[in-house]
Design a protein around this motif. Structure first.
Motif, PDB file in Angstrom:
ATOM      1  N   LEU A  26      37.080  31.759  23.100  1.00  0.00           N
ATOM      2  CA  LEU A  26      37.977  30.658  23.453  1.00  0.00           C
ATOM      3  C   LEU A  26      39.009  31.102  24.477  1.00  0.00           C
ATOM      4  O   LEU A  26      39.613  32.166  24.340  1.00  0.00           O
ATOM      5  CB  LEU A  26      38.687  30.154  22.192  1.00  0.00           C
ATOM      6  CG  LEU A  26      37.766  29.826  20.993  1.00  0.00           C
ATOM      7  CD1 LEU A  26      38.593  29.572  19.751  1.00  0.00           C
ATOM      8  CD2 LEU A  26      36.891  28.650  21.316  1.00  0.00           C
ATOM      9  N   THR A  27      39.204  30.290  25.509  1.00  0.00           N
ATOM     10  CA  THR A  27      40.262  30.500  26.499  1.00  0.00           C
ATOM     11  C   THR A  27      40.841  29.136  26.857  1.00  0.00           C
ATOM     12  O   THR A  27      40.284  28.101  26.492  1.00  0.00           O
ATOM     13  CB  THR A  27      39.738  31.164  27.802  1.00  0.00           C
ATOM     14  OG1 THR A  27      38.939  30.214  28.521  1.00  0.00           O
ATOM     15  CG2 THR A  27      38.935  32.417  27.520  1.00  0.00           C
ATOM     16  N   THR A  28      41.920  29.141  27.599  1.00  0.00           N
ATOM     17  CA  THR A  28      42.500  27.873  28.047  1.00  0.00           C
ATOM     18  C   THR A  28      41.666  27.255  29.165  1.00  0.00           C
ATOM     19  O   THR A  28      41.809  26.080  29.471  1.00  0.00           O
ATOM     20  CB  THR A  28      43.936  28.077  28.550  1.00  0.00           C
ATOM     21  OG1 THR A  28      43.924  29.103  29.551  1.00  0.00           O
ATOM     22  CG2 THR A  28      44.858  28.474  27.419  1.00  0.00           C
ATOM     23  N   PHE A  29      40.769  28.037  29.758  1.00  0.00           N
ATOM     24  CA  PHE A  29      39.967  27.566  30.879  1.00  0.00           C
ATOM     25  C   PHE A  29      38.596  27.054  30.430  1.00  0.00           C
ATOM     26  O   PHE A  29      38.155  25.987  30.840  1.00  0.00           O
ATOM     27  CB  PHE A  29      39.797  28.702  31.889  1.00  0.00           C
ATOM     28  CG  PHE A  29      39.014  28.332  33.108  1.00  0.00           C
ATOM     29  CD1 PHE A  29      39.502  27.410  34.017  1.00  0.00           C
ATOM     30  CD2 PHE A  29      37.783  28.913  33.361  1.00  0.00           C
ATOM     31  CE1 PHE A  29      38.776  27.064  35.154  1.00  0.00           C
ATOM     32  CE2 PHE A  29      37.057  28.586  34.484  1.00  0.00           C
ATOM     33  CZ  PHE A  29      37.556  27.661  35.380  1.00  0.00           C
ATOM     34  N   ARG A  30      37.920  27.809  29.551  1.00  0.00           N
ATOM     35  CA  ARG A  30      36.563  27.457  29.148  1.00  0.00           C
ATOM     36  C   ARG A  30      36.250  28.118  27.816  1.00  0.00           C
ATOM     37  O   ARG A  30      36.686  29.221  27.554  1.00  0.00           O
ATOM     38  CB  ARG A  30      35.594  27.958  30.216  1.00  0.00           C
ATOM     39  CG  ARG A  30      34.181  27.564  29.970  1.00  0.00           C
ATOM     40  CD  ARG A  30      33.301  27.924  31.152  1.00  0.00           C
ATOM     41  NE  ARG A  30      33.626  27.029  32.249  1.00  0.00           N
ATOM     42  CZ  ARG A  30      33.521  27.340  33.522  1.00  0.00           C
ATOM     43  NH1 ARG A  30      33.094  28.521  33.886  1.00  0.00           N
ATOM     44  NH2 ARG A  30      33.819  26.479  34.469  1.00  0.00           N
ATOM     45  N   ASN A  31      35.451  27.433  26.995  1.00  0.00           N
ATOM     46  CA  ASN A  31      35.038  27.964  25.702  1.00  0.00           C
ATOM     47  C   ASN A  31      33.523  28.152  25.677  1.00  0.00           C
ATOM     48  O   ASN A  31      32.793  27.434  26.360  1.00  0.00           O
ATOM     49  CB  ASN A  31      35.435  27.012  24.565  1.00  0.00           C
ATOM     50  CG  ASN A  31      36.935  26.841  24.484  1.00  0.00           C
ATOM     51  OD1 ASN A  31      37.699  27.739  24.784  1.00  0.00           O
ATOM     52  ND2 ASN A  31      37.358  25.661  24.076  1.00  0.00           N
ATOM     53  N   TYR A  32      33.079  29.109  24.877  1.00  0.00           N
ATOM     54  CA  TYR A  32      31.650  29.332  24.705  1.00  0.00           C
ATOM     55  C   TYR A  32      31.384  29.600  23.234  1.00  0.00           C
ATOM     56  O   TYR A  32      32.050  30.432  22.609  1.00  0.00           O
ATOM     57  CB  TYR A  32      31.169  30.513  25.553  1.00  0.00           C
ATOM     58  CG  TYR A  32      29.691  30.781  25.411  1.00  0.00           C
ATOM     59  CD1 TYR A  32      28.767  29.885  25.920  1.00  0.00           C
ATOM     60  CD2 TYR A  32      29.218  31.903  24.752  1.00  0.00           C
ATOM     61  CE1 TYR A  32      27.404  30.102  25.792  1.00  0.00           C
ATOM     62  CE2 TYR A  32      27.858  32.143  24.622  1.00  0.00           C
ATOM     63  CZ  TYR A  32      26.958  31.239  25.144  1.00  0.00           C
ATOM     64  OH  TYR A  32      25.614  31.453  25.006  1.00  0.00           O
ATOM     65  N   THR A  33      30.435  28.877  22.664  1.00  0.00           N
ATOM     66  CA  THR A  33      30.078  29.031  21.254  1.00  0.00           C
ATOM     67  C   THR A  33      28.568  29.167  21.135  1.00  0.00           C
ATOM     68  O   THR A  33      27.821  28.450  21.805  1.00  0.00           O
ATOM     69  CB  THR A  33      30.528  27.795  20.442  1.00  0.00           C
ATOM     70  OG1 THR A  33      31.945  27.651  20.562  1.00  0.00           O
ATOM     71  CG2 THR A  33      30.161  27.922  18.980  1.00  0.00           C
ATOM     72  N   PHE A  34      28.125  30.094  20.307  1.00  0.00           N
ATOM     73  CA  PHE A  34      26.708  30.184  19.999  1.00  0.00           C
ATOM     74  C   PHE A  34      26.539  30.632  18.557  1.00  0.00           C
ATOM     75  O   PHE A  34      27.449  31.190  17.958  1.00  0.00           O
ATOM     76  CB  PHE A  34      25.954  31.102  20.967  1.00  0.00           C
ATOM     77  CG  PHE A  34      26.252  32.561  20.817  1.00  0.00           C
ATOM     78  CD1 PHE A  34      25.369  33.385  20.160  1.00  0.00           C
ATOM     79  CD2 PHE A  34      27.405  33.108  21.352  1.00  0.00           C
ATOM     80  CE1 PHE A  34      25.631  34.738  20.023  1.00  0.00           C
ATOM     81  CE2 PHE A  34      27.675  34.458  21.223  1.00  0.00           C
ATOM     82  CZ  PHE A  34      26.790  35.275  20.553  1.00  0.00           C
ATOM     83  N   SER A  35      25.380  30.337  18.004  1.00  0.00           N
ATOM     84  CA  SER A  35      25.114  30.704  16.618  1.00  0.00           C
ATOM     85  C   SER A  35      23.737  31.357  16.530  1.00  0.00           C
ATOM     86  O   SER A  35      22.876  31.144  17.381  1.00  0.00           O
ATOM     87  CB  SER A  35      25.196  29.482  15.712  1.00  0.00           C
ATOM     88  OG  SER A  35      24.240  28.525  16.086  1.00  0.00           O
ATOM     89  N   PHE A  36      23.557  32.154  15.486  1.00  0.00           N
ATOM     90  CA  PHE A  36      22.305  32.886  15.327  1.00  0.00           C
ATOM     91  C   PHE A  36      22.138  33.338  13.881  1.00  0.00           C
ATOM     92  O   PHE A  36      23.087  33.341  13.104  1.00  0.00           O
ATOM     93  CB  PHE A  36      22.286  34.117  16.244  1.00  0.00           C
ATOM     94  CG  PHE A  36      23.406  35.079  15.979  1.00  0.00           C
ATOM     95  CD1 PHE A  36      23.250  36.109  15.061  1.00  0.00           C
ATOM     96  CD2 PHE A  36      24.619  34.942  16.626  1.00  0.00           C
ATOM     97  CE1 PHE A  36      24.286  36.991  14.805  1.00  0.00           C
ATOM     98  CE2 PHE A  36      25.660  35.815  16.375  1.00  0.00           C
ATOM     99  CZ  PHE A  36      25.495  36.844  15.467  1.00  0.00           C
ATOM    100  N   GLU A  44      18.761  31.376  24.338  1.00  0.00           N
ATOM    101  CA  GLU A  44      20.188  31.228  24.623  1.00  0.00           C
ATOM    102  C   GLU A  44      20.375  30.807  26.078  1.00  0.00           C
ATOM    103  O   GLU A  44      19.704  31.316  26.971  1.00  0.00           O
ATOM    104  CB  GLU A  44      20.911  32.558  24.361  1.00  0.00           C
ATOM    105  CG  GLU A  44      22.399  32.482  24.507  1.00  0.00           C
ATOM    106  CD  GLU A  44      23.105  33.776  24.141  1.00  0.00           C
ATOM    107  OE1 GLU A  44      24.337  33.777  24.194  1.00  0.00           O
ATOM    108  OE2 GLU A  44      22.440  34.774  23.814  1.00  0.00           O
ATOM    109  N   PHE A  45      21.270  29.877  26.301  1.00  0.00           N
ATOM    110  CA  PHE A  45      21.669  29.478  27.649  1.00  0.00           C
ATOM    111  C   PHE A  45      23.174  29.686  27.727  1.00  0.00           C
ATOM    112  O   PHE A  45      23.928  29.048  27.006  1.00  0.00           O
ATOM    113  CB  PHE A  45      21.306  28.019  27.937  1.00  0.00           C
ATOM    114  CG  PHE A  45      21.788  27.544  29.281  1.00  0.00           C
ATOM    115  CD1 PHE A  45      21.519  28.259  30.435  1.00  0.00           C
ATOM    116  CD2 PHE A  45      22.516  26.377  29.383  1.00  0.00           C
ATOM    117  CE1 PHE A  45      21.971  27.822  31.681  1.00  0.00           C
ATOM    118  CE2 PHE A  45      22.972  25.928  30.623  1.00  0.00           C
ATOM    119  CZ  PHE A  45      22.695  26.652  31.770  1.00  0.00           C
ATOM    120  N   THR A  46      23.591  30.601  28.553  1.00  0.00           N
ATOM    121  CA  THR A  46      25.002  30.972  28.643  1.00  0.00           C
ATOM    122  C   THR A  46      25.756  30.011  29.571  1.00  0.00           C
ATOM    123  O   THR A  46      26.394  30.429  30.534  1.00  0.00           O
ATOM    124  CB  THR A  46      25.155  32.428  29.106  1.00  0.00           C
ATOM    125  OG1 THR A  46      24.535  32.560  30.394  1.00  0.00           O
ATOM    126  CG2 THR A  46      24.538  33.397  28.127  1.00  0.00           C
TER     127      THR A  46
END
Length: 112
Positions: A26-36, A44-46
């Motif tokens: 998590l950032t103020t600019f962009r977030n990325y979440t993935f599960s496994f 996975e697509f980043t």
């Protein structure tokens, strides 16, 4: 874009729900979440990071969650582990290694 990325302060959240792990960056600019699921390969697509498609496999190696990724680049992946109340992350790509260390923060009241 790289100048913006260098100034961002990332926050990592790792959750476990039964046998599924969820990792949030998590950032103020962009977030990325993935599960496994550990030991189960997944596509996975980043999206929003480096926009790569790859096959990822996360396993335990000692006390580290270790991910290998098959795709455009060789020898790509990452490792997460906790040591001395800090979360360590190493990102691997070909012969390069990027190391990050995150300090542990207390959970906000009402969160488990």
């Amino acid at each position: 874009m790289r100048k913006i990325a260098l100034r961002l302060k990332q926050r990592k959240v790792i959750e476990q729900k039964e046998d599924v792990y969820i990792i949030k960056t998590l950032t103020t600019f962009r977030n990325y979440t993935f599960s496994f699921r550990v030991g189960q390969e997944f596509e996975e697509f980043t999206k929003g990071l480096d926009n790569r498609h790859c096959k990822s496999l996360v396993t335990w190696q000692g006390n580290r969650l270790f991910c290998t990724q098959e795709g455009e680049k060789k020898s790509r992946g990452w490792a997460h582990w906790i040591e001395d109340d800090k979360l360590h992350l190493e990102l691997y790509c070909e012969n390069e290694v990027c190391k990050q260390v995150f300090k542990r923060n207390a959970l906000p009241q009402g969160e488990d």
